[in-house]
Design a protein around this motif. Structure first.
Motif, PDB file in Angstrom:
ATOM      1  N   HIS A  18       0.726  -1.261   0.025  1.00 17.18           N
ATOM      2  CA  HIS A  18       0.138  -0.027   0.110  1.00 17.18           C
ATOM      3  C   HIS A  18       0.993   1.266   0.107  1.00 17.18           C
ATOM      4  O   HIS A  18       0.270   2.195  -0.685  1.00 17.18           O
ATOM      5  CB  HIS A  18      -0.946  -0.008   1.178  1.00 17.18           C
ATOM      6  CG  HIS A  18      -2.059  -1.142   1.272  1.00 17.18           C
ATOM      7  ND1 HIS A  18      -1.889  -2.161   1.555  1.00 17.18           N
ATOM      8  CD2 HIS A  18      -3.423  -0.858   0.749  1.00 17.18           C
ATOM      9  CE1 HIS A  18      -2.943  -2.883   1.277  1.00 17.18           C
ATOM     10  NE2 HIS A  18      -4.193  -2.042   0.839  1.00 17.18           N
ATOM     11  N   ILE A  19       1.991   1.120   0.692  1.00 17.54           N
ATOM     12  CA  ILE A  19       2.833   2.274   0.796  1.00 17.54           C
ATOM     13  C   ILE A  19       3.631   2.163  -0.429  1.00 17.54           C
ATOM     14  O   ILE A  19       4.084   3.528  -1.006  1.00 17.54           O
ATOM     15  CB  ILE A  19       3.590   2.591   1.886  1.00 17.54           C
ATOM     16  CG1 ILE A  19       2.771   2.482   3.253  1.00 17.54           C
ATOM     17  CG2 ILE A  19       4.611   3.512   2.065  1.00 17.54           C
ATOM     18  CD1 ILE A  19       3.603   2.398   4.645  1.00 17.54           C
ATOM     19  N   ASN A  51      -1.549   4.502   4.592  1.00 15.91           N
ATOM     20  CA  ASN A  51      -0.994   4.269   5.875  1.00 15.91           C
ATOM     21  C   ASN A  51      -0.349   2.822   6.106  1.00 15.91           C
ATOM     22  O   ASN A  51      -0.482   2.093   5.405  1.00 15.91           O
ATOM     23  CB  ASN A  51      -2.007   4.601   7.261  1.00 15.91           C
ATOM     24  CG  ASN A  51      -3.233   3.798   6.851  1.00 15.91           C
ATOM     25  OD1 ASN A  51      -3.074   2.308   7.337  1.00 15.91           O
ATOM     26  ND2 ASN A  51      -4.181   4.431   6.545  1.00 15.91           N
ATOM     27  N   VAL A  52       0.359   2.703   7.255  1.00 18.98           N
ATOM     28  CA  VAL A  52       1.143   1.227   7.518  1.00 18.98           C
ATOM     29  C   VAL A  52       0.229   0.216   7.856  1.00 18.98           C
ATOM     30  O   VAL A  52       0.302  -0.867   7.243  1.00 18.98           O
ATOM     31  CB  VAL A  52       2.133   1.387   8.483  1.00 18.98           C
ATOM     32  CG1 VAL A  52       2.899   0.184   8.935  1.00 18.98           C
ATOM     33  CG2 VAL A  52       3.143   2.661   8.099  1.00 18.98           C
ATOM     34  N   THR A  53      -0.774   0.495   8.491  1.00 19.78           N
ATOM     35  CA  THR A  53      -1.703  -0.549   8.851  1.00 19.78           C
ATOM     36  C   THR A  53      -2.604  -1.166   7.814  1.00 19.78           C
ATOM     37  O   THR A  53      -3.622  -1.844   8.049  1.00 19.78           O
ATOM     38  CB  THR A  53      -2.556  -0.098  10.028  1.00 19.78           C
ATOM     39  OG1 THR A  53      -3.296   1.041  10.007  1.00 19.78           O
ATOM     40  CG2 THR A  53      -1.747   0.225  11.286  1.00 19.78           C
ATOM     41  N   GLN A  54      -2.883  -0.612   6.859  1.00 22.33           N
ATOM     42  CA  GLN A  54      -3.762  -0.896   5.651  1.00 22.33           C
ATOM     43  C   GLN A  54      -3.191  -2.321   5.178  1.00 22.33           C
ATOM     44  O   GLN A  54      -4.109  -3.119   4.508  1.00 22.33           O
ATOM     45  CB  GLN A  54      -3.514   0.032   4.446  1.00 22.33           C
ATOM     46  CG  GLN A  54      -4.122   1.239   4.609  1.00 22.33           C
ATOM     47  CD  GLN A  54      -3.995   2.063   3.191  1.00 22.33           C
ATOM     48  OE1 GLN A  54      -2.913   2.481   2.934  1.00 22.33           O
ATOM     49  NE2 GLN A  54      -5.180   2.761   2.640  1.00 22.33           N
ATOM     50  N   SER A  55      -1.979  -2.925   5.232  1.00 19.59           N
ATOM     51  CA  SER A  55      -1.420  -4.159   4.970  1.00 19.59           C
ATOM     52  C   SER A  55      -1.764  -4.975   6.035  1.00 19.59           C
ATOM     53  O   SER A  55      -1.162  -6.376   5.711  1.00 19.59           O
ATOM     54  CB  SER A  55       0.085  -3.948   4.404  1.00 19.59           C
ATOM     55  OG  SER A  55       0.158  -3.237   3.421  1.00 19.59           O
ATOM     56  N   GLY A  56      -2.150  -4.624   7.297  1.00 16.61           N
ATOM     57  CA  GLY A  56      -2.303  -5.620   8.390  1.00 16.61           C
ATOM     58  C   GLY A  56      -1.733  -4.817   9.673  1.00 16.61           C
ATOM     59  O   GLY A  56      -0.951  -3.698   9.479  1.00 16.61           O
ATOM     60  N   SER A  57      -2.270  -5.331  10.642  1.00 20.76           N
ATOM     61  CA  SER A  57      -1.801  -4.646  12.008  1.00 20.76           C
ATOM     62  C   SER A  57      -0.964  -5.578  12.828  1.00 20.76           C
ATOM     63  O   SER A  57      -1.112  -5.617  14.152  1.00 20.76           O
ATOM     64  CB  SER A  57      -3.369  -4.184  12.699  1.00 20.76           C
ATOM     65  OG  SER A  57      -4.060  -5.476  12.878  1.00 20.76           O
ATOM     66  N   GLU A  58      -0.074  -6.320  12.258  1.00 23.49           N
ATOM     67  CA  GLU A  58       0.700  -7.319  13.031  1.00 23.49           C
ATOM     68  C   GLU A  58       1.844  -6.393  13.966  1.00 23.49           C
ATOM     69  O   GLU A  58       1.938  -5.100  13.479  1.00 23.49           O
ATOM     70  CB  GLU A  58       1.762  -8.051  12.098  1.00 23.49           C
ATOM     71  CG  GLU A  58       0.840  -8.871  11.185  1.00 23.49           C
ATOM     72  CD  GLU A  58       0.772  -8.283   9.952  1.00 23.49           C
ATOM     73  OE1 GLU A  58       0.580  -7.117   9.841  1.00 23.49           O
ATOM     74  OE2 GLU A  58       0.066  -9.248   8.898  1.00 23.49           O
ATOM     75  N   PRO A  59       2.075  -7.011  15.262  1.00 27.48           N
ATOM     76  CA  PRO A  59       3.027  -6.350  15.930  1.00 27.48           C
ATOM     77  C   PRO A  59       4.263  -5.639  15.568  1.00 27.48           C
ATOM     78  O   PRO A  59       4.376  -4.451  15.584  1.00 27.48           O
ATOM     79  CB  PRO A  59       3.188  -7.127  17.111  1.00 27.48           C
ATOM     80  CG  PRO A  59       2.189  -8.195  17.013  1.00 27.48           C
ATOM     81  CD  PRO A  59       1.751  -8.402  15.664  1.00 27.48           C
ATOM     82  N   PHE A 118       5.022  -1.739  15.100  1.00 27.33           N
ATOM     83  CA  PHE A 118       6.373  -1.227  15.850  1.00 27.33           C
ATOM     84  C   PHE A 118       7.020  -0.362  14.674  1.00 27.33           C
ATOM     85  O   PHE A 118       7.703   0.795  14.991  1.00 27.33           O
ATOM     86  CB  PHE A 118       7.158  -2.308  16.323  1.00 27.33           C
ATOM     87  CG  PHE A 118       8.378  -1.980  16.623  1.00 27.33           C
ATOM     88  CD1 PHE A 118       8.535  -1.597  17.957  1.00 27.33           C
ATOM     89  CD2 PHE A 118       9.505  -2.236  16.077  1.00 27.33           C
ATOM     90  CE1 PHE A 118       9.623  -1.161  18.727  1.00 27.33           C
ATOM     91  CE2 PHE A 118      10.870  -1.867  16.512  1.00 27.33           C
ATOM     92  CZ  PHE A 118      10.957  -1.298  17.825  1.00 27.33           C
ATOM     93  N   ILE A 119       7.094  -0.795  13.521  1.00 23.75           N
ATOM     94  CA  ILE A 119       7.731  -0.052  12.608  1.00 23.75           C
ATOM     95  C   ILE A 119       7.130   1.524  12.406  1.00 23.75           C
ATOM     96  O   ILE A 119       7.606   2.390  12.273  1.00 23.75           O
ATOM     97  CB  ILE A 119       8.016  -0.971  11.208  1.00 23.75           C
ATOM     98  CG1 ILE A 119       8.874  -2.171  11.447  1.00 23.75           C
ATOM     99  CG2 ILE A 119       8.428   0.164   9.952  1.00 23.75           C
ATOM    100  CD1 ILE A 119       8.954  -2.920  10.131  1.00 23.75           C
ATOM    101  N   ALA A 120       5.637   1.185  12.153  1.00 22.50           N
ATOM    102  CA  ALA A 120       4.908   2.442  12.158  1.00 22.50           C
ATOM    103  C   ALA A 120       5.239   3.454  13.163  1.00 22.50           C
ATOM    104  O   ALA A 120       5.304   4.814  12.976  1.00 22.50           O
ATOM    105  CB  ALA A 120       3.549   2.218  11.836  1.00 22.50           C
ATOM    106  N   THR A 121       5.317   3.002  14.372  1.00 20.33           N
ATOM    107  CA  THR A 121       5.501   3.721  15.430  1.00 20.33           C
ATOM    108  C   THR A 121       7.037   4.534  15.619  1.00 20.33           C
ATOM    109  O   THR A 121       7.027   5.657  15.617  1.00 20.33           O
ATOM    110  CB  THR A 121       5.404   3.213  16.749  1.00 20.33           C
ATOM    111  OG1 THR A 121       3.863   2.569  16.990  1.00 20.33           O
ATOM    112  CG2 THR A 121       5.533   3.969  17.895  1.00 20.33           C
ATOM    113  N   GLY A 122       7.846   3.648  15.118  1.00 21.83           N
ATOM    114  CA  GLY A 122       9.189   4.268  14.983  1.00 21.83           C
ATOM    115  C   GLY A 122       9.328   5.340  14.047  1.00 21.83           C
ATOM    116  O   GLY A 122      10.133   6.115  14.105  1.00 21.83           O
TER     117      GLY A 122
END
Length: 509
Positions: A196-197, A229-237, A241-245
């Motif tokens: 998605h990104i 956004n990052v979670t469009q491809s899933g919300s795995e931990p 974590f990568i999105a938060t960083g």
């Protein structure tokens, strides 16, 4: 005991004799290279006097104070700084450091005038460096200096340029932002491989890497439309974590490097736009300080707020018009009307970004830059509002100071030696502190430096220069030996030459 005292006296006499011989040798070098004539000295003195006579007001040929002479002289030196590239500047310092090291360097940042002239002759055919050494010799001749302090010369007589333009913090900020864009693109396209990104296929004429850059721009500008956004491809931990960083790093970049880029960009462009805006208010352009205080404050506030408002309207109108042109020229069906487009533009320039609009693919190319411009405007707006508050306080203080009458209270407040009268220096320092142009801690640090350089007599003279140099000779010899020993222990032989970096190349403001 008598034997020991005799040996110490003999040693002191020998050191004194060596120093006198060195001083004589340096004096002969100056006389051989540039023997100053009486006419040259008279012309130089006349030029220095001329620096102190001319002023910006209409006082004709009235002699101004020594304070203003010093001010004019320092301003002139600053304007006449030699422009060199960072590479040439570093090369010049490396040559000087190498010469100190080779000659057994008595001081880490000092060359004799004789050595300076020899370096000028040695590097006369090296472009850039030869001009710097010529400038250095000229600077020594002007003050009849026997020693050349190349660190001071580097800081006060040279200024770095970048491809022919004066060095500016904006260049470093640009490099930092571009590095962040590149690293983020590699992260999402080559490592995470988020579809998605960084999609593999072209979407409505927008390649995947462009979508990645668009995502980076909306993140670092804090607009955050939410369409990518990052979670469009899933919300795995690990993905969260990568999105938060990434968000934290982007915020750090925005606060540090990008904020400097924004401030520098506004500074570079404001000089061209402000005069045209100010010309719209000719009657308010120069506010006479004789006007009532309330008039000055209201006028300044009105002009600044109008200027910010005009920038805001123009920026959003430009964004709206460009977006409408993109919609008209593209094949994508976009159901935005003019008001919706203006609504989107305001969301972008204020970095709010509600995320309630379906963002067209055709607008992504433009948004890569427009989101950055919007953040620049938001930072500039907040900065100008803070500056307006400070400007109002400065006007208040200046108004009160300018209307202060001669009184015993004035003398008592600014008089330093209780002799019942104020001189120019006491009035200057007292006024600067009253107007909050300087702080007492600044004065304290400056005076401590003066006492260190001047000694007990309260003046800095040629005798202090010689005393300072002689007093550090043995100490500097020991320091150089210690540095050599440390380098030999800590660094490989191949790195020794590169380690000799005792003089920092400080970038200009």
């Amino acid at each position: 005991m008598a034997n020991q005292e005799s040996q110490e006296n003999d040693k002191a006499a020998e050191i004194k004799s060596d120093k006198a011989a060195e001083q004589k040798e340096n004096t002969e070098d100056v006389a051989q290279v540039v023997p100053p004539s009486d006419s040259e000295n008279s012309a130089h003195a006349a030029q220095e006097e001329d620096d102190g006579i001319h002023s910006d007001d209409c006082r004709g040929q009235q002699k101004i104070s020594k304070i203003e002479v010093v001010m004019n002289k320092l301003e002139k030196r600053r304007r006449e700084r030699m422009e060199v590239t960072w590479k040439v500047r570093k090369r010049f310092l490396d040559i000087c450091r190498h010469e100190v090291k080779k000659s057994g360097g008595r001081q880490l940042n000092v060359l004799s005038f004789h050595d300076l002239v020899q370096l000028q002759e040695k590097y006369k055919d090296e472009p850039g460096v030869s001009e710097v050494f010529q400038h250095a010799v000229k600077a020594c001749v002007e003050v009849k200096a026997h020693r050349f302090y190349f660190r001071d010369f580097n800081e006060y007589r040279l200024v770095s340029v970048f491809f022919g333009f004066p060095a500016h913090p904006v260049f470093g900020s640009l490099v930092g932002v571009l590095a962040f864009y590149f690293a983020s693109t590699v992260l999402f396209c080559a490592i995470v491989r988020d579809e998605h990104i960084c999609p593999r296929e072209i979407q409505e004429g927008v390649p995947g890497w462009a979508t990645t850059i668009y995502f980076i721009s909306t993140t670092i500008s804090t607009v955050g439309y939410g369409d990518v956004n990052v979670t469009q491809s899933g919300s795995e931990p690990w993905r969260v974590f990568i999105a938060t960083g990434f968000m934290i790093i982007a915020m750090v970049i925005a606060v540090t490097i990008f904020s400097q880029l924004a401030a520098s960009t506004v500074e570079l462009t404001q000089g061209y736009t402000s005069p045209y805006i100010a010309s719209l208010f000719k009657r308010f352009k120069n506010i006479a300080d004789t006007k009532p205080l309330w008039y000055q404050l209201r006028t300044v506030t009105f002009i600044r707020l109008f200027e910010l408002g005009l920038y805001f309207v123009l920026l959003n109108m430009c964004g709206t018009f460009v977006a409408r042109i993109i919609f008209a020229a593209g094949s994508e069906d976009v159901d935005w009307n003019w008001m919706t487009t203006f609504y989107w533009s305001v969301q972008t320039t204020t970095t709010i970004g509600y995320g309630d609009l379906d963002m067209p693919y055709s607008l992504r190319w433009f948004n890569i830059f427009y989101t950055i411009i919007g953040t620049t405007f938001a930072a500039n707006l907040l900065g100008n509002l803070a500056d307006l508050k400070n400007e109002i306080q400065n006007i208040r203080r200046f108004y009160i100071w300018k209307n202060r009458e001669v009184s015993m209270r004035l003398i008592a407040d600014m008089n330093g030696d209780d002799n019942g009268q104020l001189d120019a220096y006491e009035f200057l320092i007292g006024s600067l502190i009253t107007l909050q142009k300087i702080h007492k801690d600044d004065v304290r640090v400056i005076m401590e430096k003066f006492r260190e350089l001047a000694g007990d007599d309260g003046f800095i003279s040629e005798r202090d220069v010689e005393k300072h140099n002689i007093g550090k000779i043995d100490q500097q010899r020991i320091n150089i030996d210690d540095i050599e020993a440390f380098n030999a222990r800590m660094y490989p032989k191949s790195q020794k030459d590169g380690v000799w970096q005792e003089v920092e190349l400080v970038s200009d403001e």
